[in-house]
Design an enzyme around this catalytic site. Structure first.
Site, mmCIF file in Angstrom:
data_model
loop_
_atom_site.group_PDB
_atom_site.id
_atom_site.type_symbol
_atom_site.label_atom_id
_atom_site.label_comp_id
_atom_site.label_asym_id
_atom_site.label_seq_id
_atom_site.Cartn_x
_atom_site.Cartn_y
_atom_site.Cartn_z
ATOM 1 N N GLU A 1 5.895 3.254 3.184
ATOM 2 C CA GLU A 1 6.998 4.100 3.663
ATOM 3 C C GLU A 1 7.191 5.273 2.707
ATOM 4 O O GLU A 1 6.794 5.187 1.537
ATOM 5 C CB GLU A 1 8.294 3.286 3.735
ATOM 6 C CG GLU A 1 8.157 2.143 4.717
ATOM 7 C CD GLU A 1 9.471 1.459 5.032
ATOM 8 O OE1 GLU A 1 10.523 1.861 4.475
ATOM 9 O OE2 GLU A 1 9.440 0.530 5.845
ATOM 10 N N GLN B 1 -21.735 16.841 -12.505
ATOM 11 C CA GLN B 1 -22.115 17.568 -13.730
ATOM 12 C C GLN B 1 -23.629 17.785 -13.785
ATOM 13 O O GLN B 1 -24.100 18.869 -14.141
ATOM 14 C CB GLN B 1 -21.634 16.770 -14.954
ATOM 15 C CG GLN B 1 -21.617 17.554 -16.247
ATOM 16 C CD GLN B 1 -20.532 18.626 -16.268
ATOM 17 O OE1 GLN B 1 -19.619 18.632 -15.464
ATOM 18 N NE2 GLN B 1 -20.676 19.564 -17.186
ATOM 19 N N GLY C 1 -24.668 20.600 -11.707
ATOM 20 C CA GLY C 1 -24.219 21.946 -12.093
ATOM 21 C C GLY C 1 -23.446 22.611 -10.962
ATOM 22 O O GLY C 1 -22.712 21.938 -10.238
ATOM 23 N N GLU D 1 -4.136 0.558 -1.223
ATOM 24 C CA GLU D 1 -4.271 -0.910 -1.362
ATOM 25 C C GLU D 1 -4.030 -1.346 -2.819
ATOM 26 O O GLU D 1 -4.738 -2.188 -3.349
ATOM 27 C CB GLU D 1 -5.606 -1.400 -0.809
ATOM 28 C CG GLU D 1 -5.659 -1.230 0.706
ATOM 29 C CD GLU D 1 -6.833 -1.899 1.374
ATOM 30 O OE1 GLU D 1 -7.209 -2.999 0.968
ATOM 31 O OE2 GLU D 1 -7.358 -1.282 2.314
HETATM 32 C C1 LIG Z 1 -6.003 8.161 2.149
HETATM 33 C C2 LIG Z 1 -4.905 7.140 2.181
HETATM 34 C C3 LIG Z 1 -4.916 6.157 3.177
HETATM 35 C C4 LIG Z 1 -3.877 5.211 3.249
HETATM 36 N N1 LIG Z 1 -3.854 4.289 4.273
HETATM 37 C C5 LIG Z 1 -2.797 3.441 4.380
HETATM 38 C C6 LIG Z 1 -2.696 2.531 5.492
HETATM 39 O O1 LIG Z 1 -3.578 2.465 6.363
HETATM 40 N N2 LIG Z 1 -1.597 1.740 5.570
HETATM 41 C C7 LIG Z 1 -0.600 1.771 4.640
HETATM 42 O O2 LIG Z 1 0.361 1.028 4.785
HETATM 43 N N3 LIG Z 1 -0.665 2.625 3.577
HETATM 44 C C8 LIG Z 1 -1.735 3.443 3.427
HETATM 45 N N4 LIG Z 1 -1.812 4.323 2.364
HETATM 46 C C9 LIG Z 1 -0.704 4.376 1.405
HETATM 47 C C10 LIG Z 1 -1.051 3.785 0.066
HETATM 48 O O3 LIG Z 1 -1.164 2.390 0.137
HETATM 49 C C11 LIG Z 1 0.012 4.292 -0.915
HETATM 50 O O4 LIG Z 1 -0.236 5.668 -1.112
HETATM 51 C C12 LIG Z 1 -0.027 3.535 -2.239
HETATM 52 O O5 LIG Z 1 0.444 2.223 -2.059
HETATM 53 C C13 LIG Z 1 0.814 4.233 -3.318
HETATM 54 O O6 LIG Z 1 2.070 4.503 -2.834
HETATM 55 P P1 LIG Z 1 2.686 5.987 -3.015
HETATM 56 O O7 LIG Z 1 1.703 6.961 -2.493
HETATM 57 O O8 LIG Z 1 4.043 5.981 -2.427
HETATM 58 O O9 LIG Z 1 2.765 6.173 -4.572
HETATM 59 P P2 LIG Z 1 3.943 5.635 -5.561
HETATM 60 O O10 LIG Z 1 4.326 4.271 -5.167
HETATM 61 O O11 LIG Z 1 4.987 6.683 -5.630
HETATM 62 O O12 LIG Z 1 3.149 5.595 -6.895
HETATM 63 C C14 LIG Z 1 2.721 6.802 -7.541
HETATM 64 C C15 LIG Z 1 1.899 6.439 -8.732
HETATM 65 O O13 LIG Z 1 2.691 5.687 -9.637
HETATM 66 C C16 LIG Z 1 1.869 4.806 -10.376
HETATM 67 N N5 LIG Z 1 2.407 3.448 -10.234
HETATM 68 C C17 LIG Z 1 2.741 2.804 -9.101
HETATM 69 N N6 LIG Z 1 3.168 1.554 -9.361
HETATM 70 C C18 LIG Z 1 3.109 1.399 -10.702
HETATM 71 C C19 LIG Z 1 3.424 0.340 -11.593
HETATM 72 N N7 LIG Z 1 3.889 -0.837 -11.147
HETATM 73 N N8 LIG Z 1 3.242 0.561 -12.922
HETATM 74 C C20 LIG Z 1 2.792 1.731 -13.380
HETATM 75 N N9 LIG Z 1 2.472 2.768 -12.591
HETATM 76 C C21 LIG Z 1 2.631 2.619 -11.270
HETATM 77 C C22 LIG Z 1 0.459 4.920 -9.790
HETATM 78 O O14 LIG Z 1 -0.296 5.799 -10.588
HETATM 79 C C23 LIG Z 1 0.694 5.536 -8.429
HETATM 80 O O15 LIG Z 1 -0.433 6.262 -7.963
HETATM 81 C C24 LIG Z 1 -2.849 5.245 2.272
HETATM 82 C C25 LIG Z 1 -2.876 6.210 1.269
HETATM 83 C C26 LIG Z 1 -3.883 7.146 1.204
HETATM 84 C C27 LIG Z 1 -3.860 8.165 0.115
#
Ligand SMILES: Cc1cc2nc3c(=O)[nH]c(=O)nc-3n(C[C@H](O)[C@H](O)[C@H](O)COP(=O)(O)OP(=O)(O)OC[C@H]3O[C@@H](n4cnc5c(N)ncnc54)[C@H](O)[C@@H]3O)c2cc1C
Length: 388
Positions: free
Chosen positions: A133, A341, A344, A368
């Site tokens: 979400e 890299q 190039g 995931e």
């Molecule tokens: C190409 C793509 C396809 C996707 N497909 C699906 C799908 O089919 N179904 C679905 O439900 N979702 C899907 N997603 C969503 C995906 O699972 C989420 O983007 C992911 O779970 C991260 O959530 P967020 O983007 O809200 O990042 P946030 O939750 O805001 O996290 C941002 C960053 O914070 C850091 N972080 C997060 N948790 C922690 C922690 N506990 N400790 C330290 N650092 C942390 C990580 O670096 C993370 O990247 C997809 C995402 C992408 C990019």
């Protein structure tokens, strides 16, 4: 030619070796077009082709059109590795059929399994998994989309984002709050057919490696009580159990990308002239290639150990799947970066395979369970051993 000697490892049996060979032949004849222009149409075509080829039968259990009695993680991983080595979009199309049907395979009623799984296996129903979400990505337990019980069913309000296959899916496995308890214990799973009134899946998201991706909105969407998937209030556990299977296969897709990059970089290094020899004669390039080989082999060992543990030893493998995903996705990024890299200027030129791989690998370290989340899982399991 990517190294295939790993197929002789004891994690596999002869059926896996045959599967890898047959799929390799199929990819060479069927995955020649890498069109990124119309990803919706390309994905629909790939799902249909994968269905006709019989590969999607590995995504569902044998008594509903599949191959194995239970999902065989080694087969799923081998298929993803092989498809990803040939085409990122083909891997995506395969992966979503598995992820989008996995919760039905694990927790569906007989009627739900019959209604969805054979169509998924034939490539006639496109599947999706809607968990994330806008306000709760990694922190799944704080999701807000609500399914309120009404006579005969549920009414749903809320939104999901970054949903793969959003806009082209025939159905969504949706996770929503049903309110039995706060946090992770108040969530249930549902099956939502594409034309359900109150569902809007028209808003698309464009990402660096294009594939169908959308935001979903639910405005008073009504679902019959038969749409409930699994046990009420157990949706979080159902989602995690599904992800437990497919997390290892995300690592396998990263491995496929890394093997492709290593193959491209090696050929380039052996033919690109540098002074009196080639790039491959240069010790700095050789050091890069050695590190790439190490990353590829270490990833493969972690991935197929995790898959074997689940398939053969019958153990819960959250720790090993997290290790495999963390290492394989992070190191594939580094392997591909080294390949760019070695190429190039050509490496950052649009349309060159390593440039595409550079874009394709990035999201695997985020979805995931981001790399940081895998570290949390690994550290928790490690510390639990010491606290016993
Ligand atoms: C190409 C793509 C396809 C996707 N497909 C699906 C799908 O089919 N179904 C679905 O439900 N979702 C899907 N997603 C969503 C995906 O699972 C989420 O983007 C992911 O779970 C991260 O959530 P967020 O983007 O809200 O990042 P946030 O939750 O805001 O996290 C941002 C960053 O914070 C850091 N972080 C997060 N948790 C922690 C922690 N506990 N400790 C330290 N650092 C942390 C990580 O670096 C993370 O990247 C997809 C995402 C992408 C990019």
């Amino acid at each position: 030619m990517a190294d295939r000697s790993f197929l002789a490892w004891p994690f596999f049996d002869d059926s896996h070796r045959r599967l890898a060979d047959d799929l390799e032949d199929w990819c060479r004849s069927e995955l020649t077009d890498q069109d990124e222009q119309d990803v919706d149409e390309a994905c629909r075509t790939l799902v249909r082709k994968l269905g006709e080829g019989g590969w999607l039968r590995y995504c569902v259990p044998a008594d509903h059109g599949g191959i194995h009695e239970n999902l065989d993680v080694r087969s799923l991983a081998l298929i993803r590795e092989t498809l990803a080595r040939h085409s990122g979009l083909a891997d995506f199309a395969f992966a979503m059929q598995g992820l989008g049907s996995g919760t039905i395979t694990l927790f569906g009623t007989e009627a739900q399994k019959q209604a969805y799984l054979p169509g998924v296996a034939r490539g006639e129903k496109i599947a999706a998994f809607a968990l994330t979400e806008p306000a709760s990505g990694s922190d799944v337990a704080s999701m807000e989309t609500a399914a309120e019980e009404i006579p005969g069913g549920y009414v749903v309000h809320g939104a999901k984002t970054y949903i793969s296959n959003g806009g082209i899916a025939d159905y969504y496995v949706l996770f929503a709050r049903t309110g039995e308890a706060p946090g992770s214990r108040g969530i249930s799973a549902f099956i939502v057919d594409r034309n359900t009134q109150g569902l809007d899946d028209s808003e698309r998201i464009r990402v660096i490696a294009p594939h169908p991706l959308a935001r979903l909105r639910f405005e008073g969407m009504q679902l019959p009580s038969t749409a409930l998937l699994g046990e009420r209030g157990r949706g979080f556990a159902h989602a995690m159990a599904t992800l437990d299977i497919f997390r290892t296969t995300v690592a396998a897709a990263a491995l496929g990308f890394a093997r492709h990059a290593l193959d491209e970089a090696t050929r380039r290094a052996m033919t690109r002239r540098l002074g009196s020899g080639t790039l491959a004669d240069n010790p700095i390039t050789q050091s890069k290639l050695a590190e790439m080989v190490l990353d590829v082999d270490a990833s493969a060992l972690l991935i197929y150990r995790a898959a074997w543990l689940r398939d053969v030893a019958g153990q819960r493998n959250s720790r090993e799947a997290a290790l495999a995903k963390l290492y394989a996705t992070d190191s594939a990024q580094s392997v591909i970066d080294k390949a760019v890299q070695i190429f190039g200027g050509l490496g950052v030129t649009h349309g060159v395979p390593v440039e595409r791989l550079y874009r394709e690998i990035r999201a695997l370290r985020i979805y995931e369970g981001a790399s940081e989340v895998q570290k949390v899982v690994i550290a928790r399991a490690h510390l639990a051993e010491y606290r016993q």
